[in-house]
Design an enzyme around this catalytic site. Structure first.
Site, short mmCIF file in Angstrom:
data_model
loop_
_atom_site.label_atom_id
_atom_site.label_comp_id
_atom_site.label_asym_id
_atom_site.label_seq_id
_atom_site.Cartn_x
_atom_site.Cartn_y
_atom_site.Cartn_z
N CYS A 1 53.15 69.83 91.82
CA CYS A 1 54.46 70.04 91.16
C CYS A 1 55.43 70.84 92.04
O CYS A 1 56.63 70.88 91.75
CB CYS A 1 54.27 70.75 89.84
SG CYS A 1 53.04 69.97 88.79
N HIS B 1 60.19 74.68 87.30
CA HIS B 1 59.28 73.57 87.03
C HIS B 1 59.01 73.52 85.52
O HIS B 1 58.85 74.55 84.88
CB HIS B 1 57.98 73.77 87.81
CG HIS B 1 56.93 72.78 87.44
ND1 HIS B 1 57.21 71.43 87.33
CD2 HIS B 1 55.62 72.92 87.12
CE1 HIS B 1 56.11 70.79 86.97
NE2 HIS B 1 55.14 71.67 86.84
N ASN C 1 55.93 67.36 81.33
CA ASN C 1 55.78 67.80 82.72
C ASN C 1 55.77 66.56 83.63
O ASN C 1 54.83 65.77 83.59
CB ASN C 1 54.47 68.58 82.82
CG ASN C 1 54.18 69.07 84.23
OD1 ASN C 1 54.84 68.67 85.19
ND2 ASN C 1 53.18 69.93 84.36
O1 UT7 Z 1 52.25 71.50 86.42
C1 UT7 Z 1 51.05 72.18 86.40
C2 UT7 Z 1 50.16 71.53 85.38
N1 UT7 Z 1 49.57 72.28 84.34
C3 UT7 Z 1 50.07 73.31 83.61
O2 UT7 Z 1 51.11 73.84 83.83
C4 UT7 Z 1 49.26 73.74 82.44
C5 UT7 Z 1 49.27 75.23 82.18
N2 UT7 Z 1 48.54 75.52 80.95
C6 UT7 Z 1 49.09 75.30 79.74
O3 UT7 Z 1 50.22 74.88 79.62
C7 UT7 Z 1 48.25 75.67 78.52
O4 UT7 Z 1 47.09 76.33 78.92
C8 UT7 Z 1 47.87 74.44 77.66
C9 UT7 Z 1 49.09 73.89 76.95
C10 UT7 Z 1 47.23 73.36 78.52
C11 UT7 Z 1 46.86 74.85 76.57
O5 UT7 Z 1 47.41 75.90 75.79
P1 UT7 Z 1 46.53 77.17 75.45
O6 UT7 Z 1 47.32 78.04 74.57
O7 UT7 Z 1 46.03 77.74 76.74
O8 UT7 Z 1 45.38 76.53 74.58
P2 UT7 Z 1 43.80 76.51 74.87
O9 UT7 Z 1 43.47 75.66 76.05
O10 UT7 Z 1 43.29 77.91 74.85
O11 UT7 Z 1 43.31 75.80 73.57
C12 UT7 Z 1 43.40 76.42 72.29
C13 UT7 Z 1 42.77 75.50 71.28
C14 UT7 Z 1 41.40 75.00 71.70
O12 UT7 Z 1 40.59 74.90 70.54
P3 UT7 Z 1 39.52 76.05 70.20
O13 UT7 Z 1 38.59 76.07 71.37
O14 UT7 Z 1 40.31 77.32 70.04
O15 UT7 Z 1 38.88 75.55 68.93
C15 UT7 Z 1 41.66 73.62 72.24
O16 UT7 Z 1 40.55 72.75 72.12
O17 UT7 Z 1 43.58 74.32 71.14
C16 UT7 Z 1 42.79 73.16 71.33
N3 UT7 Z 1 43.62 72.14 71.93
C17 UT7 Z 1 44.37 71.30 71.18
N4 UT7 Z 1 44.56 71.21 69.85
C18 UT7 Z 1 45.41 70.26 69.42
C19 UT7 Z 1 43.79 71.83 73.22
N5 UT7 Z 1 44.65 70.81 73.35
C20 UT7 Z 1 45.03 70.47 72.10
C21 UT7 Z 1 45.90 69.49 71.59
N6 UT7 Z 1 46.06 69.43 70.24
N7 UT7 Z 1 46.59 68.64 72.37
#
Ligand code: UT7
Length: 334
Positions: free
Chosen positions: A115, A255, A285
């Site tokens: 990115c 970004h 993104n």
């Molecule tokens: O350009 C570079 C590319 N990448 C990035 O910039 C990504 C950077 N990271 C992020 O933006 C965030 O970490 C995410 C949006 C990917 C995830 O957000 P988060 O607040 O870090 O959530 P998490 O991964 O801690 O997940 C929290 C919960 C989990 O469930 P449990 O384990 O608490 O039961 C996930 O399984 O949310 C769940 N989860 C979802 N639930 C509904 C993960 N994805 C989803 C989803 N819908 N799409």
């Protein structure tokens, strides 16, 4: 010796017409509109038709940028394409675009910086012009991430979208244009964002396909922590190198990965919402395309005017980061 200043003389973008909303995604993976908006800020994204590759959308963005710069394709000396979703491993997507637009005298190559690629591309272009090698450089950020997203994996498929943005770089008035650049990488942490198969480490095989290894694998939490840390540091360093204070900054073009990451950067930079270009709500993104598409929209909406100090800042696979300050050199009435 006279200082050569390099600025953006044209901007253009293109996003595919097909819109996929959060509601649409909730029908294919276990997710919800509320979760996606609350955790990311994304409402919908654009997805390229099956017969469209990265070069197709990039070509449209390139033509728009050339028109905006009032240049003909044959005026361009160099085409740099930042992408992680090239049409092929080779030839480069830049060479395909060169053919499509008829930029007959241009050299052309791709760069792979995730990115951060578009800002890396601008910095390479600037250096070619400053060194006297070239006069007019077309820099493109273009992606069809929908092709490498695992549509069964809710952690990633809700985040990404397709699109392309392009800028033309040329010499500009002294005191204007690119003021400072900060590029960086930390390869020791690269495994947190990777497309494991399809290269020389894991060539395509029945096993790699069955194990879904041609899709993006990401440790979202680790990337998030890295992003917040590096967006702040890269921004402050670029401002410092340009001798700019926080109060001198008119616009931030970050970004577009996650609204929470952008908010954290804006807070550190003490910037009000109306001074930040945000479009991830509409497009998700788009990796290397997200900054040039946001920049194009801001310029076309007359939000950026001659003399404004703008800051581009990105992070991405590698891991990499890149930031750049620009004193906007184009008049809005062009
Ligand atoms: O350009 C570079 C590319 N990448 C990035 O910039 C990504 C950077 N990271 C992020 O933006 C965030 O970490 C995410 C949006 C990917 C995830 O957000 P988060 O607040 O870090 O959530 P998490 O991964 O801690 O997940 C929290 C919960 C989990 O469930 P449990 O384990 O608490 O039961 C996930 O399984 O949310 C769940 N989860 C979802 N639930 C509904 C993960 N994805 C989803 C989803 N819908 N799409």
């Amino acid at each position: 010796m006279k200082n050569i200043c390099v600025g953006i003389s044209g901007v253009g973008s293109y996003v595919p017409e097909k819109i996929v909303t959060n509601h649409d995604l909730s029908k294919i993976v276990e997710t919800s509109n509320e979760w996606i908006i609350e955790r990311t800020g994304i409402h919908e994204r654009r997805i390229a038709d099956d017969d469209m590759a990265t070069s197709d959308i990039a070509t449209k963005a390139a033509i728009n940028a050339l028109e905006d710069a009032r240049l003909r394709p044959e005026d361009i000396d160099l085409i740099i394409v930042a992408t992680v979703t090239a049409d092929h491993a080779f030839p480069s997507t830049a060479c395909i675009i060169q053919k499509n637009i008829g930029a007959v005298k241009a050299a052309a190559f791709d760069i792979s910086v995730g990115c951060s690629g578009f800002v890396y591309g601008l910095s390479i272009g600037e250096n070619f012009i400053k060194s006297g090698t070239y006069d007019k450089v077309l820099v493109i950020g273009a992606e069809t991430l929908s092709r490498v997203v695992d549509w069964q994996e809710r952690n990633t498929c809700v985040l990404f979208g397709d699109g392309a943005g392009a800028c033309v770089l040329e010499k500009c008035e002294e005191g204007f244009g690119i003021l400072s650049i900060e590029l960086g990488s930390d390869g020791s942490n690269g495994e947190v964002l990777v497309q494991p198969a399809g290269g020389s480490r894991l060539p395509a095989s029945m096993d790699t396909v069955e194990n879904r290894l041609h899709f993006i694998k990401m440790d979202g939490k680790e990337v998030f922590k890295f992003a917040v840390r590096v967006m702040e540091r890269a921004s402050t360093n670029a401002l410092e190198k340009a001798n700019l204070q926080l109060g001198d900054l008119d616009f931030l073009v970050p970004h577009q990965a996650n609204m929470r990451i952008i908010d954290a950067a804006a807070k550190k930079l003490k910037l009000e919402k109306d001074r930040i270009c945000v479009n991830l709500n509409k497009y998700g993104n788009m990796s290397s395309a997200s900054i040039p598409v946001a920049l194009d929209e801001a310029v076309k909406d007359n939000k950026i005017n001659k003399g404004d100090n703008i800051l581009l800042v990105a992070f991405g696979a590698g891991l990499t980061w890149a930031s750049m300050t620009i004193k906007w050199s184009r008049r809005e009435d062009r």
